[in-house]
Structure formats: structure tokens, C-alpha cells
Design an enzyme around this catalytic site. Sequence first.
Site, PDB file in Angstrom:
ATOM      1  N   GLN A  95       0.842  -1.205   0.000  1.00 18.64           N
ATOM      2  CA  GLN A  95       0.000   0.000   0.000  1.00 18.64           C
ATOM      3  C   GLN A  95       0.872   1.248   0.000  1.00 18.64           C
ATOM      4  O   GLN A  95       1.796   1.374   0.813  1.00 18.64           O
ATOM      5  CB  GLN A  95      -0.933   0.015   1.224  1.00 18.64           C
ATOM      6  N   HIS A 101      -8.567   1.556  -0.964  1.00 22.44           N
ATOM      7  CA  HIS A 101      -8.952   1.437  -2.371  1.00 22.44           C
ATOM      8  C   HIS A 101      -8.927  -0.009  -2.814  1.00 22.44           C
ATOM      9  O   HIS A 101      -8.095  -0.800  -2.372  1.00 22.44           O
ATOM     10  CB  HIS A 101      -8.060   2.285  -3.272  1.00 22.44           C
ATOM     11  N   HIS A 103      -8.282  -2.281  -6.049  1.00 18.53           N
ATOM     12  CA  HIS A 103      -7.792  -2.329  -7.427  1.00 18.53           C
ATOM     13  C   HIS A 103      -8.697  -3.303  -8.188  1.00 18.53           C
ATOM     14  O   HIS A 103      -8.900  -4.435  -7.732  1.00 18.53           O
ATOM     15  CB  HIS A 103      -6.370  -2.893  -7.486  1.00 18.53           C
TER      16      HIS A 103
HETATM   17  P1  5GP Z   1      -1.469   0.943  -3.568  1.00 17.07           P
HETATM   18  O1  5GP Z   1      -0.010   0.726  -3.910  1.00 17.07           O
HETATM   19  O2  5GP Z   1      -1.610   1.915  -2.421  1.00 17.07           O
HETATM   20  O3  5GP Z   1      -2.254  -0.321  -3.345  1.00 17.07           O
HETATM   21  O4  5GP Z   1      -2.137   1.590  -4.852  1.00 17.07           O
HETATM   22  C1  5GP Z   1      -2.068   2.947  -5.137  1.00 17.07           C
HETATM   23  C2  5GP Z   1      -2.354   3.100  -6.610  1.00 17.07           C
HETATM   24  O5  5GP Z   1      -2.653   4.455  -6.865  1.00 17.07           O
HETATM   25  C3  5GP Z   1      -1.189   2.731  -7.516  1.00 17.07           C
HETATM   26  O6  5GP Z   1      -1.582   1.688  -8.400  1.00 17.07           O
HETATM   27  C4  5GP Z   1      -0.873   4.031  -8.247  1.00 17.07           C
HETATM   28  O7  5GP Z   1      -0.510   3.833  -9.601  1.00 17.07           O
HETATM   29  C5  5GP Z   1      -2.158   4.811  -8.126  1.00 17.07           C
HETATM   30  N1  5GP Z   1      -1.994   6.248  -8.105  1.00 17.07           N
HETATM   31  C6  5GP Z   1      -1.077   6.959  -7.384  1.00 17.07           C
HETATM   32  N2  5GP Z   1      -1.244   8.279  -7.589  1.00 17.07           N
HETATM   33  C7  5GP Z   1      -2.289   8.410  -8.428  1.00 17.07           C
HETATM   34  C8  5GP Z   1      -2.940   9.552  -9.012  1.00 17.07           C
HETATM   35  O8  5GP Z   1      -2.589  10.711  -8.765  1.00 17.07           O
HETATM   36  N3  5GP Z   1      -3.971   9.312  -9.865  1.00 17.07           N
HETATM   37  C9  5GP Z   1      -4.394   8.033 -10.139  1.00 17.07           C
HETATM   38  N4  5GP Z   1      -5.424   7.899 -10.992  1.00 17.07           N
HETATM   39  N5  5GP Z   1      -3.807   6.942  -9.608  1.00 17.07           N
HETATM   40  C10 5GP Z   1      -2.760   7.126  -8.766  1.00 17.07           C
END
Ligand code: 5GP
Length: 115
Positions: A95, A101, A103
Site C-alpha cells: 500500500q 482502495h 484495485h
Molecule cells: P497501492 O499501492 O496503495 O495499493 O495503490 C495505489 C495506486 O494508486 C497505484 O496503483 C498508483 O498507480 C495509483 N496512483 C497513485 N497516484 C495516483 C494519481 O494521482 N492518480 C491516479 N489515478 N492513480 C494514482
Amino acid sequence: MSDNDTIFGKIIRGELPADIVYEDEYCIAFRDINPVAPMHVLVIPREPIARLAEAGEEHRELLGHLMLAAARVAEQEGHGDAFRVVVNSGARAGQTVFHLHLHVIAGRTLSWPPG
Ligand code: 5GP
């Protein structure tokens, strides 16, 4: 920093642009900026829960709503037959944005187990 002070909080508040594919009273779904598959959408609650581990019994209905929204988005995008829903909870689980969130990933063959 409040939980709302993430990039996703900014997207919810309209302070950062996003390619929104679905939204309702409780959640918003938009395309991931760095997609790992032909379809990669993030479904997030409007309520700023930092991570799944911090959700409580009071979020039972909301969490179900997010799952249904994920399936609806996959269907809407033409991938209702095969998609994956992933939640990373905690930095060691991958994360990076601390606003819960889901995916929703589809459009290619997905291997198992994830890395
Ligand atoms: P995590 O790694 O926290 O599970 O997922 C975060 C996700 O947010 C990543 O897949 C990354 O590409 C996406 N993400 C990060 N910053 C932004 C943004 O400013 N806009 C969008 N649409 N996605 C983002």
C-alpha cells in the site's frame, strides 16, 4: 496530516483530475495512473478510511458496497467475465496511498500467486 490529505482525497474533492468511470453517494472509481493491465480501476470510498485494517463493523455495508461497485465497473468496462479485485493493506503489503482502495484489474491473463 489528516486521512483526507491523500491524493485520493484530492481526487474526491475535485482538486486533482482523474478519469472517473463510476461514482455514487458512497464511492468513486477512476483509472489508475500507472495501470498494470489493460483495465486497472481504483474503487475508493468517499469516507477516508486509511486502510482495510482500520475498517470496523460500522463499515460492513460500505465494504460490501465497494465490492459490488468493483464488479459493476468490471462489467461496465466489458470485463465482467474475468477480473481481479485486490486490496493492499499496509506498506509491507504494497500500500502506497493511505486511503482505502480496491484495485480492479482485467484484460490479460492474471497469474497466481501475486508477488
Ligand atoms: P497501492 O499501492 O496503495 O495499493 O495503490 C495505489 C495506486 O494508486 C497505484 O496503483 C498508483 O498507480 C495509483 N496512483 C497513485 N497516484 C495516483 C494519481 O494521482 N492518480 C491516479 N489515478 N492513480 C494514482
